[in-house]
Design a protein around this motif. Structure first.
Motif, short mmCIF file in Angstrom:
data_model
loop_
_atom_site.label_atom_id
_atom_site.label_comp_id
_atom_site.label_asym_id
_atom_site.label_seq_id
_atom_site.Cartn_x
_atom_site.Cartn_y
_atom_site.Cartn_z
N LEU A 1 0.88 -1.18 -0.01
CA LEU A 1 -0.07 -0.06 0.14
C LEU A 1 0.99 1.21 0.04
O LEU A 1 1.65 1.36 0.80
N ILE A 2 0.73 2.12 -0.98
CA ILE A 2 1.55 3.44 -0.88
C ILE A 2 0.73 4.47 -0.70
O ILE A 2 -0.32 4.74 -1.43
N LEU A 3 1.11 5.36 0.24
CA LEU A 3 0.32 6.77 0.31
C LEU A 3 1.32 7.71 0.23
O LEU A 3 2.49 7.77 0.45
N THR A 4 0.76 8.66 -0.46
CA THR A 4 1.53 10.02 -0.77
C THR A 4 0.93 11.21 -0.08
O THR A 4 -0.56 11.21 -0.09
N GLY A 5 1.55 12.24 0.01
CA GLY A 5 0.79 13.63 0.66
C GLY A 5 1.13 13.81 2.23
O GLY A 5 2.27 13.39 2.42
N VAL B 1 5.20 3.32 2.41
CA VAL B 1 5.06 2.31 1.76
C VAL B 1 5.05 1.32 2.70
O VAL B 1 5.69 0.92 3.37
N LEU B 2 3.73 0.55 2.76
CA LEU B 2 3.36 -0.44 3.74
C LEU B 2 3.35 -1.91 3.20
O LEU B 2 2.38 -1.85 2.12
N GLU B 3 4.04 -2.93 3.49
CA GLU B 3 3.95 -4.01 2.86
C GLU B 3 3.25 -4.95 3.73
O GLU B 3 3.50 -5.11 5.00
N ARG B 4 2.38 -5.67 3.30
CA ARG B 4 1.21 -6.59 3.88
C ARG B 4 2.03 -7.85 4.46
O ARG B 4 2.97 -8.30 4.30
N GLN B 5 1.49 -8.29 5.80
CA GLN B 5 2.20 -9.20 6.52
C GLN B 5 0.90 -10.35 6.57
O GLN B 5 -0.21 -10.23 6.87
N PHE C 1 -1.42 -6.69 13.78
CA PHE C 1 -0.76 -5.39 12.81
C PHE C 1 -0.47 -6.09 11.35
O PHE C 1 0.15 -7.16 11.16
N PRO C 2 -1.37 -5.69 10.38
CA PRO C 2 -1.20 -6.29 9.14
C PRO C 2 -0.06 -5.86 8.17
O PRO C 2 0.03 -6.57 7.35
N PHE C 3 0.84 -5.20 8.73
CA PHE C 3 2.04 -4.77 7.73
C PHE C 3 3.24 -5.35 8.52
O PHE C 3 3.52 -4.94 9.86
N ALA C 4 3.81 -5.94 7.64
CA ALA C 4 5.21 -6.57 8.27
C ALA C 4 6.41 -5.22 7.98
O ALA C 4 7.57 -5.65 8.57
N HIS C 5 6.45 -4.37 7.01
CA HIS C 5 7.40 -3.53 6.64
C HIS C 5 6.85 -2.24 6.41
O HIS C 5 5.76 -2.05 5.80
N ILE C 6 7.37 -1.04 6.93
CA ILE C 6 6.76 0.04 6.44
C ILE C 6 8.09 1.18 6.34
O ILE C 6 8.96 1.07 6.90
N ARG D 1 14.25 9.34 6.19
CA ARG D 1 13.75 8.42 5.69
C ARG D 1 13.82 7.28 6.78
O ARG D 1 14.84 7.31 7.65
N ALA D 2 12.64 6.52 7.16
CA ALA D 2 12.54 5.35 8.25
C ALA D 2 12.36 4.10 7.55
O ALA D 2 11.43 4.03 6.80
N ASP D 3 13.07 3.15 7.65
CA ASP D 3 12.67 1.83 7.10
C ASP D 3 12.55 0.87 8.68
O ASP D 3 13.66 0.40 9.15
N LEU D 4 11.21 0.55 8.54
CA LEU D 4 11.15 -0.25 9.98
C LEU D 4 10.44 -1.61 9.52
O LEU D 4 9.74 -1.83 8.73
N ASP D 5 11.26 -2.57 9.86
CA ASP D 5 10.88 -4.01 9.62
C ASP D 5 10.26 -4.59 10.94
O ASP D 5 11.00 -4.80 11.85
#
Length: 175
Positions: free
Chosen positions: A2-6, A23-27, A33-38, A58-62
């Protein structure tokens, strides 16, 4: 994904997250919590429930490995606002492009008499993993091992507990 902008704002168990792009990747299989990575990009702000704040480029959260990486840009450093922070599992601290400290873990404590600011104003204490793997302070060709390294950011000083190594000197090169 799921990509969100703004103007993106996310409420999470960690706290509130803001960015211009996410950018949210589904888990699979995790209902809590439905996302594995943000991945958060541009004007990132993270505010925890413990009232600490982080600003970065930038933040990369796993969330599957429970790890995160924060990135800065030259004109926009990473800014952390809180009384203390604990960093673990292999820490590298680059200070003012002059010193590098490599340690197993480190603790930052904001000075109680520091001026109210969003900049680091306190002491970072770096610790080794064990007696066989000491902390390492690197400055140009100098490589000094120590049991503990204290970096006083407010006064721009470093102190080492049980230092071992050699210092190069431009004034007395024969030493």
């Amino acid at each position: 994904a799921l990509i969100l902008t703004g103007q993106v704002r996310l409420d999470h168990g960690l706290g509130k997250m803001e960015a211009e792009r996410a950018v949210l990747e589904r888990q699979e299989g995790n209902k809590e919590f439905p996302f594995a990575h943000i991945l958060l990009e541009k004007s990132v702000k993270l505010a925890t429930h413990a009232h600490s704040e982080i600003e970065c480029a930038r933040a990369d959260l796993d969330f599957t490995q429970l790890k995160g990486q924060l990135f800065s840009e030259e004109a926009h450093p990473i800014i952390f606002n809180d009384a203390s922070i604990h960093m673990k599992d292999g820490v590298t601290i680059d200070y003012s492009k002059q010193l590098k400290i490599i340690a197993d873990h480190a603790v930052y404590k904001k000075s109680s008499d520091a001026i109210v600011s969003k900049e680091f104003q306190g002491v970072v204490t770096a610790y080794p993993k064990d007696a066989q793997t000491p902390c390492l302070l690197i400055h140009e060709e100098d490589r000094i091992e120590a049991d503990t390294i204290n970096l006083d950011i407010l006064n721009a000083t470093a102190s080492l507990v049980r230092p071992r190594g050699a210092l190069s000197s431009h004034l007395t090169p024969q030493l």
